[in-house]
Design an enzyme around this catalytic site. Structure first.
Site, mmCIF file in Angstrom:
data_model
loop_
_atom_site.group_PDB
_atom_site.id
_atom_site.type_symbol
_atom_site.label_atom_id
_atom_site.label_comp_id
_atom_site.label_asym_id
_atom_site.label_seq_id
_atom_site.Cartn_x
_atom_site.Cartn_y
_atom_site.Cartn_z
ATOM 1 N N ALA A 1 0.806 -1.223 0.000
ATOM 2 C CA ALA A 1 0.000 0.000 0.000
ATOM 3 C C ALA A 1 0.838 1.271 0.000
ATOM 4 O O ALA A 1 0.378 2.324 -0.439
ATOM 5 C CB ALA A 1 -0.938 0.000 1.206
ATOM 6 N N PHE B 1 -2.571 1.124 5.313
ATOM 7 C CA PHE B 1 -3.401 0.514 6.348
ATOM 8 C C PHE B 1 -2.761 0.513 7.728
ATOM 9 O O PHE B 1 -3.434 0.744 8.728
ATOM 10 C CB PHE B 1 -3.763 -0.923 5.942
ATOM 11 C CG PHE B 1 -4.624 -0.985 4.713
ATOM 12 C CD1 PHE B 1 -5.987 -0.798 4.805
ATOM 13 C CD2 PHE B 1 -4.064 -1.191 3.466
ATOM 14 C CE1 PHE B 1 -6.796 -0.821 3.673
ATOM 15 C CE2 PHE B 1 -4.854 -1.212 2.321
ATOM 16 C CZ PHE B 1 -6.220 -1.027 2.434
ATOM 17 N N TRP C 1 -6.354 1.255 9.274
ATOM 18 C CA TRP C 1 -6.596 0.432 10.457
ATOM 19 C C TRP C 1 -5.958 1.029 11.711
ATOM 20 O O TRP C 1 -6.447 0.821 12.816
ATOM 21 C CB TRP C 1 -6.110 -0.996 10.204
ATOM 22 C CG TRP C 1 -6.983 -1.709 9.221
ATOM 23 C CD1 TRP C 1 -8.337 -1.564 9.077
ATOM 24 C CD2 TRP C 1 -6.580 -2.645 8.230
ATOM 25 N NE1 TRP C 1 -8.800 -2.362 8.065
ATOM 26 C CE2 TRP C 1 -7.747 -3.047 7.525
ATOM 27 C CE3 TRP C 1 -5.365 -3.203 7.870
ATOM 28 C CZ2 TRP C 1 -7.718 -3.961 6.485
ATOM 29 C CZ3 TRP C 1 -5.328 -4.122 6.829
ATOM 30 C CH2 TRP C 1 -6.502 -4.496 6.148
ATOM 31 N N HIS D 1 -4.404 -10.093 -3.820
ATOM 32 C CA HIS D 1 -5.594 -9.797 -3.024
ATOM 33 C C HIS D 1 -6.747 -9.236 -3.851
ATOM 34 O O HIS D 1 -7.770 -8.835 -3.302
ATOM 35 C CB HIS D 1 -5.239 -8.829 -1.895
ATOM 36 C CG HIS D 1 -4.211 -9.374 -0.953
ATOM 37 N ND1 HIS D 1 -3.467 -8.589 -0.099
ATOM 38 C CD2 HIS D 1 -3.778 -10.645 -0.750
ATOM 39 C CE1 HIS D 1 -2.643 -9.342 0.595
ATOM 40 N NE2 HIS D 1 -2.810 -10.598 0.217
ATOM 41 N N CYS E 1 -16.010 -14.232 -13.763
ATOM 42 C CA CYS E 1 -17.194 -15.048 -14.016
ATOM 43 C C CYS E 1 -17.149 -16.297 -13.138
ATOM 44 O O CYS E 1 -16.139 -16.998 -13.093
ATOM 45 C CB CYS E 1 -17.259 -15.446 -15.488
ATOM 46 S SG CYS E 1 -18.646 -16.553 -15.872
ATOM 47 N N CYS F 1 -19.336 -18.286 -22.690
ATOM 48 C CA CYS F 1 -20.001 -18.603 -21.429
ATOM 49 C C CYS F 1 -21.461 -18.179 -21.549
ATOM 50 O O CYS F 1 -21.751 -17.072 -21.978
ATOM 51 C CB CYS F 1 -19.316 -17.854 -20.293
ATOM 52 S SG CYS F 1 -20.102 -18.099 -18.714
ATOM 53 N N GLY G 1 7.189 -0.418 -0.116
ATOM 54 C CA GLY G 1 5.982 0.076 0.542
ATOM 55 C C GLY G 1 5.127 -0.973 1.210
ATOM 56 O O GLY G 1 3.903 -0.902 1.160
ATOM 57 N N ASN H 1 11.059 0.641 2.800
ATOM 58 C CA ASN H 1 9.838 0.928 3.559
ATOM 59 C C ASN H 1 10.170 1.872 4.700
ATOM 60 O O ASN H 1 11.251 1.773 5.294
ATOM 61 C CB ASN H 1 9.231 -0.364 4.123
ATOM 62 C CG ASN H 1 7.786 -0.204 4.514
ATOM 63 O OD1 ASN H 1 6.939 0.134 3.679
ATOM 64 N ND2 ASN H 1 7.474 -0.429 5.788
#
Length: 359
Positions: free
Chosen positions: A53, A64, A71, A133, A141, A175, A213, A239
């Site tokens: 991030a 975060f 957070w 993530h 799909c 599909c 980072g 970092n």
């Protein structure tokens, strides 16, 4: 926005170490370390960059676990004062530098924990990227597993149905009526198999893993940069906060990632391009661009991975047997000294259970 994304996740208390103070290297130290990093990149045949991030904060997207992270502030009952929408954010100097370093052959692969879609929007090709993530600008799909790029962030998070139907474009049978879901992981979800496999193999065969980072607290993401160490690979961490892997790094750079990437690109003679909306797939009509990883890509890398690991093993064995015990001991002492010089003082799998926050 990061806040909206975080609020859409299930409640989860173990978010790791939050709000640790940031450390800044002196400007002359940053110059020296960037020079070292450039030499390592030039000596590497396979370089992998791991992004967190921290590379998106200069775009206005809060991290975060930083001092003003989503957070960190959540624990105090607060929210970040700067929180741009994912729509309005644009790729940073770091995103654009990485795209250029891939294009010039200095970086072979990028492994990202970020869901903001800024690597995609920089114009970086899917073949050079694992998104562990998820991505706010991608839908999947449930039937054919194709992934499609959206022109706006998905309305949901946590792999929920978006209300859209799979258009069934591309090669193979169309599909018929598959439902589309967002591909943003919640805490209990398995990591995407192809992304994770490619990330693991690229990390393991890398001569050099560079972390940008990220505090490296989430596993397996945070442990992937270590996979090359037993094969003689190198590790660099950039970092502002300490990470649990700092002592394993050949270099730890405590500076803004944009600053580091600008210095590295300049020394390599690589021009960092400006963000161009015409190269951004999210500016096209939704579902006209696929973001699917082909199974053939994974199979091809598996063969290369097997061969590379065998060769690295043979080379390591030859090097260890050709040197005397005294020489091997001297090498260990020298390597330990080098690492100490570069460490500042004070310093499937799911997102929660088997993938717990690293202690």
């Amino acid at each position: 926005m990061s806040c909206n994304y975080a609020e859409g996740l299930c409640k989860y208390d173990n978010k790791g170490v939050l709000g640790v103070a940031e450390i800044f290297d002196a400007p002359e130290i940053v110059e020296e370390k960037c020079e070292q990093l450039v030499k390592m990149i030039l000596a590497s045949n396979h370089t992998v960059v791991h992004t967190g991030a921290g590379i998106s904060t200069s775009a206005g997207i809060p991290d975060f676990r930083g001092p003003n992270g989503v957070w960190t502030l959540e624990e105090k009952g607060e929210k970040p004062t700067v929180n741009i929408s994912f729509d309005d954010a644009t790729p940073t100097r770091t995103h654009m530098a990485l795209k250029a370093l891939v294009a010039t052959g200095h970086v072979q692969y990028i492994v990202s924990q970020n869901i903001d879609g800024l690597h995609l929007r920089s114009g970086l090709a899917r073949e050079h990227l694992s998104e562990l993530h998820g991505n706010m600008f991608v839908e999947v799909c449930t039937k054919c597993r194709r992934q499609y790029v959206r022109n706006s962030p998905a309305p949901t998070v946590g792999k929920k149905t978006t209300g859209n139907i799979c258009p069934g474009t591309g090669m193979g049978r169309a599909c018929r009526g598959g439902k589309l879901i967002d591909n943003i992981l919640d805490w209990e979800h398995d990591l995407p198999e192809n992304d994770l496999q490619l990330a693991f193999m690229h990390s393991a065969i890398a001569d050099l893993n560079i972390c940008l980072g990220t505090t490296l607290q989430i596993v397996p993401s945070g442990d992937l940069p270590l996979k090359n160490l037993k094969h003689g690979g190198r590790l660099v961490i950039c970092n502002l906060q300490p990470t649990k892997h700092d002592k394993k790094a050949d270099i730890k750079i405590s500076s803004y990632v944009d600053t580091v990437l600008e210095k590295v690109a300049k020394r390599l003679g690589v021009e960092i391009p400006l963000y161009r909306p015409e190269d951004d797939p999210t500016k096209l009509i939704s579902y006209t661009v696929q973001w699917t990883i082909s199974g053939n890509v994974v199979k091809c890398l598996e063969k290369r991975y097997d061969n590379t690991i065998k060769e690295k093993g043979k080379l390591k064995k030859r090097n260890s047997t050709s040197s005397t015990p005294q020489e091997r001991e001297e090498m260990k002492i020298n390597n330990k000294k080098l690492k100490q010089e570069n460490v500042p003082c004070g310093e499937g799998t799911s997102l929660s259970n088997a993938c717990n926050i690293a202690k």
